[in-house]
Design a protein around this motif. Structure first.
Motif, PDB file in Angstrom:
ATOM      1  N   GLY A   1       0.648  -1.129  -0.129  1.00 39.16           N
ATOM      2  CA  GLY A   1       0.096  -0.036   0.092  1.00 39.16           C
ATOM      3  C   GLY A   1       0.627   1.217   0.074  1.00 39.16           C
ATOM      4  N   PRO A   2       0.364   2.491  -0.094  1.00 38.75           N
ATOM      5  CA  PRO A   2       0.906   3.884   0.048  1.00 38.75           C
ATOM      6  C   PRO A   2       1.688   4.051   1.197  1.00 38.75           C
ATOM      7  CG  PRO A   2      -1.566   3.894  -0.813  1.00 38.75           C
ATOM      8  CD  PRO A   2      -1.188   2.300  -0.049  1.00 38.75           C
ATOM      9  N   VAL A   3       2.572   4.762   0.898  1.00 44.26           N
ATOM     10  CA  VAL A   3       3.511   5.060   1.970  1.00 44.26           C
ATOM     11  C   VAL A   3       3.528   6.679   2.015  1.00 44.26           C
ATOM     12  CG1 VAL A   3       6.006   5.241   2.787  1.00 44.26           C
ATOM     13  CG2 VAL A   3       4.885   3.134   1.816  1.00 44.26           C
ATOM     14  N   ASP A   4       3.706   7.347   3.189  1.00 46.78           N
ATOM     15  CA  ASP A   4       3.487   8.576   3.504  1.00 46.78           C
ATOM     16  C   ASP A   4       5.025   8.999   3.563  1.00 46.78           C
ATOM     17  OD1 ASP A   4       0.827   8.845   3.856  1.00 46.78           O
ATOM     18  OD2 ASP A   4       0.826   8.090   5.732  1.00 46.78           O
ATOM     19  N   ALA A   5       5.953   8.388   4.133  1.00 47.85           N
ATOM     20  CA  ALA A   5       7.267   8.877   4.642  1.00 47.85           C
ATOM     21  C   ALA A   5       8.125   7.884   4.671  1.00 47.85           C
ATOM     22  CB  ALA A   5       7.255   9.941   5.806  1.00 47.85           C
TER      23      ALA A   5
ATOM     24  N   GLU B   1      14.030   5.483  -3.700  1.00 40.54           N
ATOM     25  CA  GLU B   1      13.119   5.963  -4.942  1.00 40.54           C
ATOM     26  C   GLU B   1      11.886   5.108  -5.124  1.00 40.54           C
ATOM     27  OE1 GLU B   1      14.496   7.093  -9.537  1.00 40.54           O
ATOM     28  OE2 GLU B   1      15.584   5.508  -8.480  1.00 40.54           O
ATOM     29  N   PRO B   2      11.700   3.767  -4.843  1.00 40.07           N
ATOM     30  CA  PRO B   2      10.285   3.307  -5.233  1.00 40.07           C
ATOM     31  C   PRO B   2       9.423   3.932  -4.395  1.00 40.07           C
ATOM     32  CG  PRO B   2      12.082   1.688  -4.843  1.00 40.07           C
ATOM     33  CD  PRO B   2      12.821   2.805  -4.668  1.00 40.07           C
ATOM     34  N   PHE B   3       9.334   4.489  -3.188  1.00 41.14           N
ATOM     35  CA  PHE B   3       8.496   5.230  -2.501  1.00 41.14           C
ATOM     36  C   PHE B   3       8.354   6.857  -2.731  1.00 41.14           C
ATOM     37  CE2 PHE B   3      10.633   1.836   0.082  1.00 41.14           C
ATOM     38  CZ  PHE B   3       9.467   0.968   0.322  1.00 41.14           C
ATOM     39  N   THR B   4       9.308   7.310  -3.112  1.00 40.12           N
ATOM     40  CA  THR B   4       9.315   8.865  -3.251  1.00 40.12           C
ATOM     41  C   THR B   4       8.920   9.279  -4.768  1.00 40.12           C
ATOM     42  OG1 THR B   4      11.776   8.972  -4.110  1.00 40.12           O
ATOM     43  CG2 THR B   4      11.388   9.414  -1.933  1.00 40.12           C
ATOM     44  N   SER B   5       9.126   8.017  -5.749  1.00 44.34           N
ATOM     45  CA  SER B   5       8.488   8.150  -6.913  1.00 44.34           C
ATOM     46  C   SER B   5       7.219   8.212  -7.041  1.00 44.34           C
ATOM     47  CB  SER B   5       9.038   7.024  -8.011  1.00 44.34           C
ATOM     48  OG  SER B   5       8.510   5.981  -7.385  1.00 44.34           O
ATOM     49  N   GLN B   6       6.423   7.554  -5.673  1.00 40.20           N
ATOM     50  CA  GLN B   6       5.089   7.670  -5.594  1.00 40.20           C
ATOM     51  C   GLN B   6       4.444   8.771  -4.484  1.00 40.20           C
ATOM     52  OE1 GLN B   6       3.132   5.360  -7.308  1.00 40.20           O
ATOM     53  NE2 GLN B   6       5.068   5.073  -8.421  1.00 40.20           N
ATOM     54  N   GLY B   7       5.435   9.767  -4.243  1.00 38.91           N
ATOM     55  CA  GLY B   7       5.152  10.858  -3.490  1.00 38.91           C
ATOM     56  C   GLY B   7       5.492  11.053  -2.071  1.00 38.91           C
TER      57      GLY B   7
ATOM     58  N   ALA C   1      22.714  14.456  -8.797  1.00 35.44           N
ATOM     59  CA  ALA C   1      21.727  13.380  -9.256  1.00 35.44           C
ATOM     60  C   ALA C   1      20.279  13.398  -9.160  1.00 35.44           C
ATOM     61  CB  ALA C   1      22.490  12.053  -9.062  1.00 35.44           C
ATOM     62  N   TRP C   2      20.016  14.536  -8.011  1.00 40.45           N
ATOM     63  CA  TRP C   2      18.612  14.489  -7.701  1.00 40.45           C
ATOM     64  C   TRP C   2      18.051  15.848  -7.442  1.00 40.45           C
ATOM     65  CZ3 TRP C   2      16.387   9.631  -6.911  1.00 40.45           C
ATOM     66  CH2 TRP C   2      17.278   8.691  -6.828  1.00 40.45           C
ATOM     67  N   THR C   3      16.847  16.160  -7.869  1.00 39.41           N
ATOM     68  CA  THR C   3      16.267  17.143  -7.412  1.00 39.41           C
ATOM     69  C   THR C   3      15.168  16.909  -6.423  1.00 39.41           C
ATOM     70  OG1 THR C   3      14.471  16.978  -9.099  1.00 39.41           O
ATOM     71  CG2 THR C   3      16.357  18.122  -9.996  1.00 39.41           C
ATOM     72  N   PHE C   4      15.187  18.014  -5.432  1.00 42.57           N
ATOM     73  CA  PHE C   4      14.466  17.800  -4.382  1.00 42.57           C
ATOM     74  C   PHE C   4      14.035  19.297  -3.671  1.00 42.57           C
ATOM     75  CE2 PHE C   4      18.299  16.340  -3.290  1.00 42.57           C
ATOM     76  CZ  PHE C   4      18.850  17.347  -2.324  1.00 42.57           C
TER      77      PHE C   4
ATOM     78  N   LYS D   1       9.247  15.823  -3.004  1.00 43.10           N
ATOM     79  CA  LYS D   1       9.210  16.153  -4.584  1.00 43.10           C
ATOM     80  C   LYS D   1      10.571  15.695  -4.956  1.00 43.10           C
ATOM     81  CE  LYS D   1       6.061  20.137  -4.503  1.00 43.10           C
ATOM     82  NZ  LYS D   1       5.932  21.677  -4.618  1.00 43.10           N
ATOM     83  N   VAL D   2      11.098  14.444  -4.610  1.00 45.56           N
ATOM     84  CA  VAL D   2      12.445  13.791  -4.969  1.00 45.56           C
ATOM     85  C   VAL D   2      12.105  13.356  -6.254  1.00 45.56           C
ATOM     86  CG1 VAL D   2      14.179  12.383  -4.246  1.00 45.56           C
ATOM     87  CG2 VAL D   2      12.545  13.469  -2.410  1.00 45.56           C
ATOM     88  N   SER D   3      13.111  13.671  -7.057  1.00 41.83           N
ATOM     89  CA  SER D   3      13.112  12.858  -8.504  1.00 41.83           C
ATOM     90  C   SER D   3      14.709  12.852  -8.984  1.00 41.83           C
ATOM     91  CB  SER D   3      12.254  13.596  -9.370  1.00 41.83           C
ATOM     92  OG  SER D   3      12.856  15.037  -9.849  1.00 41.83           O
TER      93      SER D   3
END
Length: 223
Positions: free
Chosen positions: A140-144, A161-167, A188-191, A211-213
């Motif tokens: 399921g979804p993860v907040d943090a 990344e598997p979690f931050t890509s989902q917000g 390598a990252w923006t945030f 807003k990690v990408s």
């Protein structure tokens, strides 16, 4: 004397405010478990045992307090449960709250399960490597995402990344060299980042990254 010191430290945590008496009682159960398992498991650095409440418990309280609205957490490389178990204790009375702890060491994973059970906290222990558990996530979804004393910021962002890509938002404990790690990760990252001084060590920081990408310009370089 050690037991009295630990109890007086728990009393000090209670007097700081914002933590209920019941929460302090749960934290005391957890600290007692860490000390009971310590000789066989070496859960924390032996030199930090006399200061376990400050160095580990109070330090870990900062994770939830940095992002109080988060309910569902993934704590990566949980080890002895700082901050994962502490976060679970803080939100033990919230039915919708849950802390997922990823730990590859089977004996430490067993300790984490015991800590959750004995403190009556809501959480699940996922034994395995962070990369494997995260990439096949089906819970399921993860907040943090949280981590403490685990890896460089760049690597932490990669693992998350598997979690931050989902917000999901990241809450990481970082030492006095945090700015160098932020600079290196920025290649390598923006945030978006919120930086808070640690209440345990003013030279350390709690970093909240949203807003990690991954920077697309970095992908495919040299291929």
């Amino acid at each position: 004397m050690g037991t009295n010191l630990l109890k007086s430290s728990g009393e000090a945590v209670y007097k700081l405010g914002g933590v209920s008496r019941e929460t302090v009682e749960r934290l005391q159960i957890y600290v007692d478990l860490v000390l009971k398992w310590q000789p066989a498991q070496n859960l924390i650095a032996p030199s930090t045992i006399p200061d376990i409440w400050t160095r580990h418990v109070v330090d870990s309280l900062q994770t939830k307090r940095t992002l109080p609205e988060a309910k569902v957490w993934v704590d990566i490389g949980s080890g002895a449960g700082f901050p994962g178990v502490v976060t679970a204790i803080l939100q033990a009375d919230a039915p919708e709250a849950h802390v997922h702890m990823i730990e590859s060491n089977q004996r430490k994973a067993a300790f984490l399960r015991t800590a959750l059970r004995e403190t009556g906290s809501r959480g699940t222990v996922h034994p395995g490597r962070i990369e494997s558990v995260a990439k096949s996530w089906s819970h399921g979804p993860v907040d943090a995402v949280s981590a403490r004393a685990l890896a460089s910021l760049d690597l932490l962002l990669d693992l998350s990344e598997p979690f931050t890509s989902q917000g999901a938002v990241c809450v990481f404990h970082k030492g006095q060299d945090f700015q160098r790690e932020v600079n290196e990760a920025s290649h390598a990252w923006t945030f978006d980042m919120v930086e808070k001084k640690s209440i345990v060590d003013p030279s350390s920081r709690m970093l909240m990254l949203s807003k990690v990408s991954r920077q697309l310009s970095q992908e495919g370089v040299g291929s």
